[in-house]
Design an enzyme around this catalytic site. Structure first.
Site, PDB file in Angstrom:
ATOM      1  N   SER A 129      46.325  41.030 -26.888  1.00 14.07           N
ATOM      2  CA  SER A 129      47.741  41.301 -27.011  1.00 14.07           C
ATOM      3  C   SER A 129      48.101  42.179 -25.637  1.00 14.07           C
ATOM      4  O   SER A 129      47.614  42.034 -24.768  1.00 14.07           O
ATOM      5  CB  SER A 129      47.995  41.765 -28.198  1.00 14.07           C
ATOM      6  OG  SER A 129      49.404  41.813 -28.307  1.00 14.07           O
TER       7      SER A 129
ATOM      8  N   ASP B  29      45.342  42.093 -35.406  1.00 12.85           N
ATOM      9  CA  ASP B  29      45.115  40.739 -35.200  1.00 12.85           C
ATOM     10  C   ASP B  29      43.461  40.873 -34.566  1.00 12.85           C
ATOM     11  O   ASP B  29      43.228  41.348 -33.668  1.00 12.85           O
ATOM     12  CB  ASP B  29      45.909  39.884 -34.808  1.00 12.85           C
ATOM     13  CG  ASP B  29      45.455  38.370 -34.680  1.00 12.85           C
ATOM     14  OD1 ASP B  29      44.833  38.057 -35.699  1.00 12.85           O
ATOM     15  OD2 ASP B  29      46.008  37.616 -33.984  1.00 12.85           O
TER      16      ASP B  29
ATOM     17  N   HIS C 268      48.436  37.007 -27.604  1.00 17.48           N
ATOM     18  CA  HIS C 268      49.835  36.856 -28.033  1.00 17.48           C
ATOM     19  C   HIS C 268      50.986  36.935 -27.168  1.00 17.48           C
ATOM     20  O   HIS C 268      50.727  37.585 -26.153  1.00 17.48           O
ATOM     21  CB  HIS C 268      50.201  38.214 -29.063  1.00 17.48           C
ATOM     22  CG  HIS C 268      49.190  38.214 -30.396  1.00 17.48           C
ATOM     23  ND1 HIS C 268      48.860  39.368 -30.916  1.00 17.48           N
ATOM     24  CD2 HIS C 268      48.630  37.379 -30.790  1.00 17.48           C
ATOM     25  CE1 HIS C 268      47.992  39.177 -31.803  1.00 17.48           C
ATOM     26  NE2 HIS C 268      47.802  37.777 -31.936  1.00 17.48           N
TER      27      HIS C 268
END
Lengths: 186, 279
Positions: A10, A130, A37
Site C-alpha cells: 500500500s 491488510d 492499494h
C-alpha cells in the site's frame, strides 16, 4: 505445479515494486501477482505506469483468465483478485475488506490454497492491516513468506501487523527482496 | 475465519437445492466458499449446524440465500464505459420510438439510476422503459427506495462529474447540478434520488440461473455488470444464451470491464470496446 509470487503493498510500496519490475529480466518465467492499494476512483493508467519501466508487460487480468508464466498481473482497481482452485483468475466485487478492494488478504489466501508450497508471498510497506492474515495462510499452506523490514518501510503498519501475527521466513530490506525474487527459478 | 472443505460446500449446496428453488452448484467456487465461511462466522456455527438449521427454518434459509447473492454496485462505475454509452451507443437510439433496457442483477440500483440520469440528459428518458431485476428481493427494496449512504458514494461523485460534465472527445465542459437528480444530506449521510427518477423503473425478482425470459418484449440493451463473475463457465453460457434470446436483432449487451463472453455464444456477438452487439 509451477511457482508463483504474490506481492501486496500500500502506501510506500509503489517505488519498491517499480524497482523490482526494472530488475526482472525478460526471460523470467514465474507469474507475479500484484495487489496494490490505490485510490478507489483512480481506474486507469496504473498498469501503464508500472509497465513503463518493466521488461515484462503488466496486465490487469479478466475474470477466468488463465495464469501464464512470465507475466506480471495487477489486481484491477475496485475488484478483488483471486486465484481459483481451477488455477484461473477470478474477480469479485464483494464488499471491501479492511477498507480495501482489491484485498491483499483475499489474493494471498486464495493463491495459498491453490499453490501451497509453490507460492512466495511478499508484504511491503503500507498504512493498514491488510495482508497479514493472507501471509499467515501462505505460511500455513507451506509457502515462503517475506516481509519488508518495518525499519526500512516508508509506512510500517502493514509489515508490523504481519509480524505481530506470526514469524515469516524472511524479513528483508527492499533491495534484498528484489534480489531474492530476481534469483528465484520457475 | 472458519475454513471449510469442498465436501462441506457440496453438502450445503445440496441442502439448499433440496429445500428451495436455488441451485448454487454452478457458482464460482471461490467467492462462494468465502461467503459460506462468512455465514458460519456470522452465525457462529459449523456447516452441519447451518444445514440442519436451514432445513427447519425457511425464514433462515431465505436469509442465507440473500446473504449469498447480495452484490455491490456503484454510481457511474467505470467512466470509460459510460462515455461509450453516451457518445456512441445511445445516440444510435435517437430514432427509436421506444427503447427497452434491462439491468440484470441490478442489486441496489445505483447503476440503474446512473443510466436514467444519462438518458434524461440525452433527451431519451421519456421513451425508455427500464427494468431492473435481481434474485434478491431485499436489494430490490433498496433500489426502489433509491436512497443511499452519501459517504460511501462520495468518491463516485467524481465519476459522475467525469461522465456528465465533460466530453472526453473534445474537452467540452457542461454545467450540471446534482440537485436535478439527487439530494445530498451530509448530516444524515444520505443521497436520495429525486422522485421522477424513482417513478421510472420497474423492479422485479428474477433468477438468471433459471434461464427463463419472463420480462415481456425483447430489449434493445441489457446491462449485466459484475454478476457473471460469480458463475462458472457452464452457467455463464446459459445466461449468455438467455441474453441472446432476450435481445432484439442487433441489440446490445454491456458486461463488466473485466468480464468477457467465452464459449459457444462468443461468435454470436461482436464486440466494440465495452459493448457487445447481437449478430
Amino acid at each position: 505445479m509451477r511457482n508463483a509470487i504474490a506481492i501486496g503493498g500500500s502506501a510506500g510500496s509503489f517505488k519498491v515494486v517499480v524497482e523490482l519490475l526494472t530488475k526482472i529480466p525478460k526471460s523470467y518465467n514465474i507469474p507475479i501477482f500484484l495487489c496494490l492499494h490505490r485510490l478507489k476512483h483512480v481506474r486507469n493508467g496504473f498498469s501503464e505506469a508500472l509497465s513503463l519501466r518493466s521488461n515484462l508487460k503488466v496486465v490487469e487480468p479478466q475474470d477466468k483468465d488463465e495464469i501464464l508464466p512470465g507475466k506480471i498481473y495487477l489486481a484491477p482497481a475496485n475488484y478483488h483478485l483471486l486465484v481459483g482452485l481451477d488455477g484461473k483468475f477470478h474477480l469479485s466485487v464483494e464488499e471491501a475488506v479492511n477498507h480495501s478492494r482489491p484485498s491483499i488478504d483475499y489474493l494471498f489466501s486464495s493463491a495459498a490454497l491453490h499453490y501451497g508450497k509453490y507460492l512466495t508471498g511478499v508484504l511491503l510497506s503500507g498504512a493498514n492491516r491488510d495482508g497479514a492474515i493472507g501471509m499467515q495462510h501462505i505460511n500455513m499452506e507451506g509457502g515462503q513468506t517475506i516481509v519488508q523490514s518495518p525499519e526500512e518501510s516508508q509506512v510500517n503498519t502493514m509489515p508490523k501487523s504481519c509480524l505481530e501475527l506470526f514469524k515469516p521466513d524472511l524479513i528483508l530490506e527492499s533491495e534484498q527482496i528484489i534480489n531474492y525474487l530476481v534469483g528465484l527459478k520457475g | 475465519m472458519m475454513e471449510i472443505t469442498n465436501d462441506e460446500i457440496n453438502k450445503f449446496v445440496e441442502a439448499v437445492k433440496e429445500q428451495s428453488s436455488y441451485d448454487f452448484s454452478d457458482y464460482s467456487e471461490k467467492s462462494f466458499r468465502r461467503r459460506i465461511e462468512k455465514l458460519l462466522n456470522d452465525n457462529n456455527c459449523d456447516v452441519e449446524k447451518l444445514i440442519s438449521k436451514l432445513s427447519k427454518d425457511s425464514a433462515f434459509l431465505n436469509k442465507i440465500v440473500k446473504d449469498i447473492t447480495v452484490n455491490t454496485t456503484e454510481m457511474f462505475r467505470d467512466p470509460k464505459m459510460w462515455h461509450q454509452l453516451r457518445y456512441q451507443l445511445l445516440p444510435s437510439f435517437q430514432n427509436k420510438e421506444k427503447i427497452r433496457i434491462w439491468h440484470a442483477g441490478c442489486s441496489t440500483g445505483e447503476e440503474l439510476y446512473s443510466m436514467l440520469i444519462l438518458l434524461n440528459e440525452m433527451g431519451l428518458f421519456e421513451r425508455t422503459e427500464v427494468v431492473g431485476t435481481d434474485l434478491n428481493e431485499d436489494v430490490l427494496k433498496v433500489a426502489k427506495n433509491g436512497q443511499y449512504r452519501y459517504k460511501f458514494n462520495m468518491v463516485y461523485i467524481e465519476n459522475f462529474d467525469q461522465v456528465m460534465k465533460e466530453n472526453p472527445n473534445n474537452g467540452e465542459k457542461y454545467d450540471l447540478d446534482y440537485e436535478k437528480y439527487f439530494i445530498i444530506d451530509k448530516n444524515r449521510d444520505l443521497l436520495k434520488m429525486n422522485q421522477f427518477l424513482l417513478d421510472k423503473p420497474t423492479f422485479q425478482t428474477h433468477d438468471l440461473v433459471s434461464g427463463k425470459h419472463e420480462l415481456g418484449e425483447p430489449f434493445d440493451l441489457i446491462i449485466c455488470r459484475n454478476v457473471l463473475i460469480y458463475f462458472n463457465n457452464n452457467l455463464q453460457n446459459k445466461v449468455f444464451e438467455l441474453f441472446f434470446k432476450s435481445l432484439v436483432p442487433g441489440g446490445h449487451l454491456v458486461i463488466g470491464v473485466h468480464e468477457s463472453i467465452l464459449g459457444p455464444l462468443s461468435n454470436k456477438f461482436s464486440k466494440m470496446a465495452q459493448v457487445y452487439q447481437k449478430k
